[in-house]
Motif scaffolding. Structure first.
Motif, mmCIF file in Angstrom:
data_model
loop_
_atom_site.group_PDB
_atom_site.id
_atom_site.type_symbol
_atom_site.label_atom_id
_atom_site.label_comp_id
_atom_site.label_asym_id
_atom_site.label_seq_id
_atom_site.Cartn_x
_atom_site.Cartn_y
_atom_site.Cartn_z
ATOM 1 N N CYS A 487 -5.958 -14.020 -3.396
ATOM 2 C CA CYS A 487 -4.974 -13.111 -2.807
ATOM 3 C C CYS A 487 -3.679 -13.165 -3.611
ATOM 4 C CB CYS A 487 -4.705 -13.487 -1.356
ATOM 5 S SG CYS A 487 -6.194 -13.454 -0.314
ATOM 6 N N ILE A 488 -3.257 -12.018 -4.096
ATOM 7 C CA ILE A 488 -2.006 -11.900 -4.854
ATOM 8 C C ILE A 488 -0.972 -11.322 -3.901
ATOM 9 C CG2 ILE A 488 -0.890 -10.853 -6.852
ATOM 10 C CD1 ILE A 488 -3.795 -10.632 -8.030
ATOM 11 N N LEU A 489 0.132 -12.032 -3.734
ATOM 12 C CA LEU A 489 1.080 -11.770 -2.648
ATOM 13 C C LEU A 489 2.499 -11.595 -3.164
ATOM 14 C CD1 LEU A 489 -0.296 -14.879 -0.832
ATOM 15 C CD2 LEU A 489 -0.877 -12.564 -0.110
ATOM 16 N N HIS A 490 3.386 -11.138 -2.262
ATOM 17 C CA HIS A 490 4.827 -11.079 -2.506
ATOM 18 C C HIS A 490 5.169 -10.185 -3.705
ATOM 19 C CE1 HIS A 490 5.063 -15.565 -0.942
ATOM 20 N NE2 HIS A 490 4.305 -14.781 -0.188
ATOM 21 N N VAL A 491 4.387 -9.153 -3.954
ATOM 22 C CA VAL A 491 4.665 -8.284 -5.093
ATOM 23 C C VAL A 491 6.083 -7.729 -4.971
ATOM 24 C CG1 VAL A 491 4.054 -6.118 -6.233
ATOM 25 C CG2 VAL A 491 2.260 -7.691 -5.480
ATOM 26 N N SER A 492 6.889 -7.974 -6.018
ATOM 27 C CA SER A 492 8.304 -7.588 -5.987
ATOM 28 C C SER A 492 8.653 -6.757 -7.229
ATOM 29 C CB SER A 492 9.198 -8.833 -5.953
ATOM 30 O OG SER A 492 8.948 -9.605 -4.792
ATOM 31 N N PRO A 493 9.443 -5.703 -7.032
ATOM 32 C CA PRO A 493 9.929 -5.185 -5.747
ATOM 33 C C PRO A 493 8.807 -4.540 -4.939
ATOM 34 C CG PRO A 493 10.599 -3.739 -7.517
ATOM 35 C CD PRO A 493 9.971 -4.923 -8.175
ATOM 36 N N GLU A 494 8.992 -4.493 -3.631
ATOM 37 C CA GLU A 494 7.950 -3.987 -2.745
ATOM 38 C C GLU A 494 7.766 -2.478 -2.892
ATOM 39 O OE1 GLU A 494 8.872 -3.673 1.521
ATOM 40 O OE2 GLU A 494 10.897 -4.417 1.053
ATOM 41 N N SER A 495 6.623 -1.997 -2.452
ATOM 42 C CA SER A 495 6.285 -0.586 -2.604
ATOM 43 C C SER A 495 7.166 0.313 -1.747
ATOM 44 C CB SER A 495 4.820 -0.356 -2.239
ATOM 45 O OG SER A 495 4.546 -0.812 -0.923
ATOM 46 N N TYR A 496 7.587 -0.173 -0.586
ATOM 47 C CA TYR A 496 8.351 0.660 0.351
ATOM 48 C C TYR A 496 9.667 1.141 -0.241
ATOM 49 C CZ TYR A 496 10.254 2.085 4.918
ATOM 50 O OH TYR A 496 10.776 2.797 5.977
ATOM 51 N N ILE A 497 10.240 0.370 -1.167
ATOM 52 C CA ILE A 497 11.501 0.783 -1.797
ATOM 53 C C ILE A 497 11.267 1.358 -3.190
ATOM 54 C CG2 ILE A 497 12.838 -0.884 -0.464
ATOM 55 C CD1 ILE A 497 13.023 -2.611 -3.005
ATOM 56 N N GLY A 498 10.010 1.653 -3.504
ATOM 57 C CA GLY A 498 9.714 2.303 -4.773
ATOM 58 C C GLY A 498 9.290 1.380 -5.886
ATOM 59 N N GLY A 499 8.894 0.146 -5.561
ATOM 60 C CA GLY A 499 8.371 -0.742 -6.586
ATOM 61 C C GLY A 499 7.102 -0.172 -7.199
ATOM 62 N N PRO A 500 6.698 -0.677 -8.361
ATOM 63 C CA PRO A 500 5.522 -0.121 -9.048
ATOM 64 C C PRO A 500 4.262 -0.085 -8.202
ATOM 65 C CG PRO A 500 6.726 -1.579 -10.519
ATOM 66 C CD PRO A 500 7.368 -1.720 -9.172
ATOM 67 N N LEU A 501 4.140 -0.985 -7.221
ATOM 68 C CA LEU A 501 2.963 -0.977 -6.356
ATOM 69 C C LEU A 501 2.810 0.366 -5.650
ATOM 70 C CD1 LEU A 501 0.635 -2.740 -5.285
ATOM 71 C CD2 LEU A 501 2.144 -3.463 -3.424
ATOM 72 N N ALA A 502 3.927 1.064 -5.431
ATOM 73 C CA ALA A 502 3.883 2.373 -4.774
ATOM 74 C C ALA A 502 3.195 3.429 -5.636
ATOM 75 C CB ALA A 502 5.306 2.834 -4.435
ATOM 76 N N LEU A 503 3.031 3.156 -6.918
ATOM 77 C CA LEU A 503 2.506 4.154 -7.856
ATOM 78 C C LEU A 503 1.020 3.985 -8.149
ATOM 79 C CD1 LEU A 503 5.459 4.070 -10.429
ATOM 80 C CD2 LEU A 503 5.282 5.366 -8.292
ATOM 81 N N VAL A 504 0.417 2.904 -7.667
ATOM 82 C CA VAL A 504 -1.000 2.656 -7.931
ATOM 83 C C VAL A 504 -1.854 3.674 -7.181
ATOM 84 C CG1 VAL A 504 -2.857 0.955 -7.827
ATOM 85 C CG2 VAL A 504 -0.512 0.203 -8.187
#
Length: 580
Positions: A487-504
């Protein structure tokens, strides 16, 4: 250091309330007498606050209802005047949506309880996951002499002769039930057997981790953090904490004299060696920043490369629990084993150094507390990964996941919220294999809200039936310290504020390499720019109340998730309250 000078009774902080010959102090004294106390019981004596996080909704702290009397006994024996102050409880079991939403609220509660009352020192009674960091955060900011009293782990669980561990075995047997291998009657018996006494989770979850961190930092009595809650040693430790805090007041031994950068580096080192919860990163960073110390993800990464996991405790270990750890020598034994990695000159609540406290500590079972040469994992429990998916970092617990996933590339299967993930995960037609990377986003500090422990995403039911028990899962949320897996956790910055995770997007190839400490989505910069331009900010989670304040002031995981206005660097220290 504490020095040789001792406070005089007239210098006690509580004397501001009780000593003056004026009408306001008359009111304080008369109200104390209203409660049945005589002036001889408080005059010239340290007033000791006991911040008690007992509640009827807190199974981990059930024994605090009586343990507080043991603390009071110790305070009275040492010539102090005890004053119990109930504090917010934060039960990991019952509080929703997540206790992490309220960690900072308890920290504020603790700080303001101490600031506004006539107290000279404090015993902090906590243990359940967020109560330890929260109470310490508040005590650090207030700056009075403080000692932490850990709740201690519950007794080991039992089911049909099998030893059960909190959380870890819940996930394990839940998958077995989903696979049709455990009956409904057996499941009820597991429920009854996995938590059979008061006390915190007895695996090396967040509770056990943070109690160990409090001890390593020097904020508890030596050996206090791993005493089983139901052991008579815990009663004696509670009374001794009450006696010791009185002396700490006279010595003016405050958290500032204890919580140096070296103390936090010690905590990070021990965290790696015990197979700590991933949550330790967030809490230790927050506490260090409150103490004015420069501690961050890079410090964890350096420690993870050189300190092996030597505590054979679930979930990193495969056999033992906290009860076994205590009887094997506990934290003093473990620290003595890795003393070459520690700063032994740091001060502790005993008035002695960490090195003095652990000198000569013995190990009674070298399978529970291993030597570095016989470690259960050659590096530290945690690894910090960075890349275009997590430019500010994320964390994995390699000591508790299948080795084949430590270097992996697979297609993403993305869920934008927990309900949609939960609905899809049991579908027989879900397009997923063991190589898929499950992704949950909008589950971070703001997106959760409060960064819930959703990071150990359930294995899809179709794979569970095939015998799959681990796969790569990635999110901006947290997971329980009792959890395990890739489990990969605490991805920063978070997706809710537009971190790269939001783009996957589903189908994107995700690559991780724990040895190289990298995590990336294999998407071109040009394509990411197009997705960035099309991204829309989500609707606010709250429009009023505590949640509104939370989402406007919460910091990211790599910064400790404190409120920006509570950090030491935000402004000048708060003055003592006016008494007129």
């Amino acid at each position: 250091m504490t020095g040789t000078e001792r406070k005089k009774p007239a210098e006690l902080r509580s004397a501001r309330w009780f000593a003056p010959d004026d009408l306001r102090a008359f009111g304080h004294r008369s109200r104390a007498m209203q409660m049945g106390y005589a002036p001889e019981e408080w005059a010239g004596r340290p007033v000791i606050a006991i911040l008690n996080t007992w509640s009827d909704a807190q199974p981990c702290h059930m024994h605090f209802k009586s343990r507080v009397d043991d603390v009071k006994r110790g305070v009275l024996q040492a010539g102090g005047f005890p004053m119990e102050l109930p504090a917010l409880s934060l039960s990991e079991s019952f509080l929703k949506p997540t206790t992490m939403l309220y960690r900072n609220l308890l920290a504020m509660d603790a700080e303001e309880l101490l600031r506004g009352h006539p107290v000279d020192g404090v015993v902090l009674m906590g243990g359940c996951d967020k109560t330890t960091p929260a109470l310490l955060l508040g005590a650090i900011s207030m700056g009075l002499p403080a000692i932490y009293l850990p709740a201690g782990p519950m007794l080991r669980g039992n089911w049909k002769g099998k030893v059960l561990g909190s959380g870890s075995d819940a996930w394990k047997y839940w998958d077995e039930r989903r696979a049709g291998k455990i009956s409904d009657d057996d499941w009820v018996d597991v429920e009854a057997g996995i938590a059979r006494s008061y006390g915190t989770c007895m695996t090396m979850g967040t509770a056990a981790t943070m109690m160990a961190m409090a001890e390593t930092l020097g904020m508890t009595l030596p050996g206090a953090s791993s005493i089983p809650a139901a052991d008579a040693n815990h009663i004696r430790m509670s009374a001794e904490s009450g006696r010791r805090i009185v002396e700490m007041v006279w010595e003016d031994l405050t958290p500032k004299k204890i919580l140096t950068r070296d103390a936090f580096l010690n905590a990070i080192t021990v965290a790696m060696a015990v197979g700590c919860s991933t949550n330790a990163i967030i809490h230790l960073i927050a506490m260090a920043r409150r103490a004015g110390q420069d501690v961050g993800l890079d410090d964890f990464e350096r420690a993870s490369r050189k300190v092996p996991v030597i505590a054979n405790i679930r979930p990193s270990g495969d056999k033992y629990l906290m009860e076994d750890f205590f009887y094997a020598g506990g934290l003093p034994g473990l620290m003595e084993q890795i003393r070459g990695h520690l700063h032994l000159d740091t001060m502790t609540v005993t008035g002695k150094t960490l090195g003095e406290n652990v000198a000569g500590a013995e190990i009674y079972n070298d399978d529970v507390i291993r030597t570095p040469a016989n470690a259960i994992y050659k590096e530290g429990a945690l690894a910090v990964l960075k890349g275009n998916l997590a430019p500010d970092g994320c964390v994995i617990k390699p000591s508790a996941c299948a080795p084949k996933f430590l270097k992996h590339t697979g297609p993403a299967l993305v869920f934008d919220d927990y309900p949609s993930m939960k609905e899809a995960i049991d579908r027989d037609d879900l397009d997923v294999t063991e190589d898929t990377v499950l992704i949950l986003r909008n589950a971070g500090p703001q997106g959760g809200p409060g960064m819930p422990e959703w990071g150990m995403l359930p294995i899809p039911k179709k794979l569970v039936k095939q015998g799959v028990r681990d796969m790569v899962r990635l999110s901006d949320s947290r997971m329980s310290g009792t959890s395990y897996g890739a489990c990969i956790l605490h991805v920063s910055p978070e997706s809710y504020i537009g971190g790269p995770l939001a783009l996957v997007k589903t189908g994107d190839m995700i690559s991780l390499d724990v040895d190289k400490r990298t995590i990336d989505m294999n998407v071109s910069d040009e394509e990411l720019a197009r997705r960035r331009a099309a991204w829309k900010k989500p609707e606010p989670r709250y429009e009023r109340g505590y949640g509104w304040m939370f989402t406007r002031h919460i910091m990211q995981a790599n910064e400790g998730c404190d409120f920006d206005f509570l950090e030491t660097s935000f402004g000048a220290p708060v003055a003592e309250p006016s008494i007129y």
